[in-house]
Design an enzyme around this catalytic site. Structure first.
Site, PDB file in Angstrom:
ATOM      1  N   LEU A   1       0.909  -1.381  -0.056  1.00  0.00           N
ATOM      2  CA  LEU A   1       0.068   0.033   0.067  1.00  0.00           C
ATOM      3  C   LEU A   1       0.882   1.190  -0.031  1.00  0.00           C
ATOM      4  O   LEU A   1       0.472   2.275   0.526  1.00  0.00           O
ATOM      5  CB  LEU A   1      -0.932  -0.099   1.208  1.00  0.00           C
ATOM      6  CG  LEU A   1      -2.023  -0.864   1.292  1.00  0.00           C
ATOM      7  CD1 LEU A   1      -2.947  -1.016   2.347  1.00  0.00           C
ATOM      8  CD2 LEU A   1      -2.922  -1.287   0.196  1.00  0.00           C
TER       9      LEU A   1
ATOM     10  N   ASN B   1     -10.898  -1.181  -0.274  1.00  0.00           N
ATOM     11  CA  ASN B   1      -9.598  -2.337  -0.181  1.00  0.00           C
ATOM     12  C   ASN B   1      -9.872  -3.183   1.068  1.00  0.00           C
ATOM     13  O   ASN B   1      -9.021  -2.517   1.968  1.00  0.00           O
ATOM     14  CB  ASN B   1      -8.548  -1.808  -0.780  1.00  0.00           C
ATOM     15  CG  ASN B   1      -7.419  -2.906  -0.804  1.00  0.00           C
ATOM     16  OD1 ASN B   1      -7.624  -4.323  -0.489  1.00  0.00           O
ATOM     17  ND2 ASN B   1      -6.147  -2.670  -1.194  1.00  0.00           N
TER      18      ASN B   1
ATOM     19  N   CYS C   1      -6.097  -6.478   0.895  1.00  0.00           N
ATOM     20  CA  CYS C   1      -4.845  -6.525   0.361  1.00  0.00           C
ATOM     21  C   CYS C   1      -4.133  -7.559   1.219  1.00  0.00           C
ATOM     22  O   CYS C   1      -4.106  -7.453   2.300  1.00  0.00           O
ATOM     23  CB  CYS C   1      -4.367  -5.217   0.779  1.00  0.00           C
ATOM     24  SG  CYS C   1      -2.580  -4.953   0.290  1.00  0.00           S
TER      25      CYS C   1
HETATM   26  C1  LIG Z   1       1.577  -4.352  -8.445  1.00  0.00           C
HETATM   27  C2  LIG Z   1       0.212  -4.149  -8.031  1.00  0.00           C
HETATM   28  C3  LIG Z   1      -0.215  -3.358  -7.142  1.00  0.00           C
HETATM   29  C4  LIG Z   1      -1.575  -3.424  -6.708  1.00  0.00           C
HETATM   30  N1  LIG Z   1      -2.043  -2.379  -5.749  1.00  0.00           N
HETATM   31  C5  LIG Z   1      -3.345  -2.519  -5.487  1.00  0.00           C
HETATM   32  C6  LIG Z   1      -3.677  -1.649  -4.553  1.00  0.00           C
HETATM   33  O1  LIG Z   1      -2.973  -0.446  -4.154  1.00  0.00           O
HETATM   34  N2  LIG Z   1      -5.006  -1.638  -4.229  1.00  0.00           N
HETATM   35  C7  LIG Z   1      -5.868  -2.672  -4.484  1.00  0.00           C
HETATM   36  O2  LIG Z   1      -7.214  -2.825  -4.268  1.00  0.00           O
HETATM   37  N3  LIG Z   1      -5.326  -3.615  -5.295  1.00  0.00           N
HETATM   38  C8  LIG Z   1      -4.165  -3.639  -5.888  1.00  0.00           C
HETATM   39  N4  LIG Z   1      -3.727  -4.505  -6.530  1.00  0.00           N
HETATM   40  C9  LIG Z   1      -4.650  -5.670  -7.093  1.00  0.00           C
HETATM   41  C10 LIG Z   1      -5.307  -5.480  -8.616  1.00  0.00           C
HETATM   42  O3  LIG Z   1      -5.845  -4.262  -8.521  1.00  0.00           O
HETATM   43  C11 LIG Z   1      -6.052  -6.523  -8.852  1.00  0.00           C
HETATM   44  O4  LIG Z   1      -7.103  -6.782  -7.949  1.00  0.00           O
HETATM   45  C12 LIG Z   1      -5.246  -7.921  -9.081  1.00  0.00           C
HETATM   46  O5  LIG Z   1      -3.903  -7.745  -9.273  1.00  0.00           O
HETATM   47  C13 LIG Z   1      -5.832  -8.957 -10.159  1.00  0.00           C
HETATM   48  O6  LIG Z   1      -6.071  -8.304 -11.220  1.00  0.00           O
HETATM   49  P1  LIG Z   1      -4.868  -8.815 -12.367  1.00  0.00           P
HETATM   50  O7  LIG Z   1      -4.684 -10.152 -12.561  1.00  0.00           O
HETATM   51  O8  LIG Z   1      -5.603  -7.931 -13.742  1.00  0.00           O
HETATM   52  O9  LIG Z   1      -3.703  -7.893 -12.145  1.00  0.00           O
HETATM   53  C14 LIG Z   1      -2.334  -4.440  -7.015  1.00  0.00           C
HETATM   54  C15 LIG Z   1      -1.832  -5.612  -7.918  1.00  0.00           C
HETATM   55  C16 LIG Z   1      -0.813  -5.622  -8.437  1.00  0.00           C
HETATM   56  C17 LIG Z   1       0.004  -6.528  -9.447  1.00  0.00           C
END
Ligand SMILES: Cc1cc2nc3c(=O)[nH]c(=O)nc-3n(C[C@H](O)[C@H](O)[C@H](O)COP(=O)(O)O)c2cc1C
Length: 310
Positions: free
Chosen positions: A76, A130, A133
């Site tokens: 975060l 969120n 996390c």
């Molecule tokens: C580098 C990175 C940072 C992320 N930061 C957050 C965040 O700050 N808050 C959040 O709710 N999800 C965060 N996520 C989760 C993504 O929003 C998403 O739910 C998750 O990666 C699954 O989707 P994807 O496979 O398309 O990446 C993050 C994911 C990645 C890879």
């Protein structure tokens, strides 16, 4: 291209030009994307998680590539509420997609404070909560795995959000995701997003140490897509369909076909995360691909596709 195809969607009462969002944490605060694409092509934009105070996040290394995916333990890291309001809101105000601020915190009061401060801002359509996390020692996923906690935080934040839409973001790392989804909906969630990353680990066999400084991280990318599609379909059938609560589906979406799978499973809209690191301008292609699919399948309105699994 048949321009008559309507891919606009109603998402918890707001009209989106198309069902494609970028996912929280993967496109910063929107200005980061500007070199690669016109952000105004998106249906929606979700900011990186914002906390009351700035956070440096976890020690590095905090990302590592894995087979068909990646692990992250960012923890975060963000600029904090004051800097967000001062530096980033003016950028978001100029965007045409619906903007959602992803709120996070270590305590319920902290989530509430973030949302309260932003609820009067016209540029913001709503909030994504969120509570999933996996990369912080306190708060984060611990709010999202137990139904009474989910209800408590959802209802506190919904009161603070006023007229703004509240999306509750669910973790896939629970015994029965529908129980958590039901708790959020009963406590006032206007929409659900699923899934956040899956807790996971990679080990360096030479040192016998975890690759990530945080030891564990969250798995994302194509590797998790079948799990996410399954969970979206489960929550759609068991909770969302009857309560008429829209689902924002995400987890491993890279192409229009991936997005369409989520929509057929029950998602009203989709978000693209990890794929932005591989191809930062992939979302306009996904939007075009959804349109082309509708033309090919003679679908006049994308609504016909939502939850249309045979
Ligand atoms: C580098 C990175 C940072 C992320 N930061 C957050 C965040 O700050 N808050 C959040 O709710 N999800 C965060 N996520 C989760 C993504 O929003 C998403 O739910 C998750 O990666 C699954 O989707 P994807 O496979 O398309 O990446 C993050 C994911 C990645 C890879």
């Amino acid at each position: 291209m048949n321009e008559d195809v309507d891919i606009s969607v109603d998402f918890a009462g707001i009209r989106l030009a198309n069902p494609v969002f970028t996912a929280s944490g993967t496109c910063g605060y929107a200005d980061e994307l500007a070199d690669f694409m016109d952000v105004n092509q998106l249906g929606g934009f979700i900011t990186k998680s914002i906390t009351l105070k700035p956070r440096k996040g976890n020690a590095t290394p905090r990302i590592v590539e894995t087979d068909s995916g990646m692990l992250n333990a960012i923890g975060l890291a963000n600029i904090g509420l004051d800097a967000f309001v001062e530096e980033k809101l003016p950028i978001l105000e100029k965007l045409s997609p619906a903007v959602f601020v992803n709120a996070a915190g270590l305590t319920i009061d902290e989530y509430v404070a973030v949302v309260k401060r932003l609820t009067g801002e016209k540029a913001i359509s709503g909030f994504e909560l969120n509570i999933s996390c996996p990369n912080v020692a306190k708060g984060g996923i611990s709010f999202g795995t137990e139904p009474t906690q989910v209800a408590e935080i959802t209802s506190a934040v919904k009161s603070a959000a006023g007229e703004k839409i509240l999306i509750v973001k669910l973790s896939p790392a629970v015994t029965d995701i529908s129980v958590i989804a039901r708790a959020a909906v009963d406590a006032g969630a206007d929409a659900l997003s699923l899934v956040n990353t899956i807790p996971a680990m990679a080990i360096d066999i030479e040192t016998r140490k975890p690759v990530l400084a945080n030891k564990t991280g969250g798995l994302s990318g194509p590797a998790i897509k079948p799990i996410a599609v399954y969970l979206v379909n489960k929550v759609y059938n068991e909770v969302a369909k009857d309560s008429e609560i829209p689902i924002l589906g995400l987890g491993g979406i890279r192409t229009a076909s991936d997005a369409i799978e989520f929509i057929i499973a029950g998602a009203s809209a989709v978000a693209v995360g990890t794929a932005n690191f591989i191809e930062p301008g992939c979302t306009p292609k996904i939007i075009e691909g959804i349109k082309r699919y509708c033309v090919r399948k003679e679908i006049q309105n994308i609504k016909e596709l939502i939850g249309s699994l045979e």
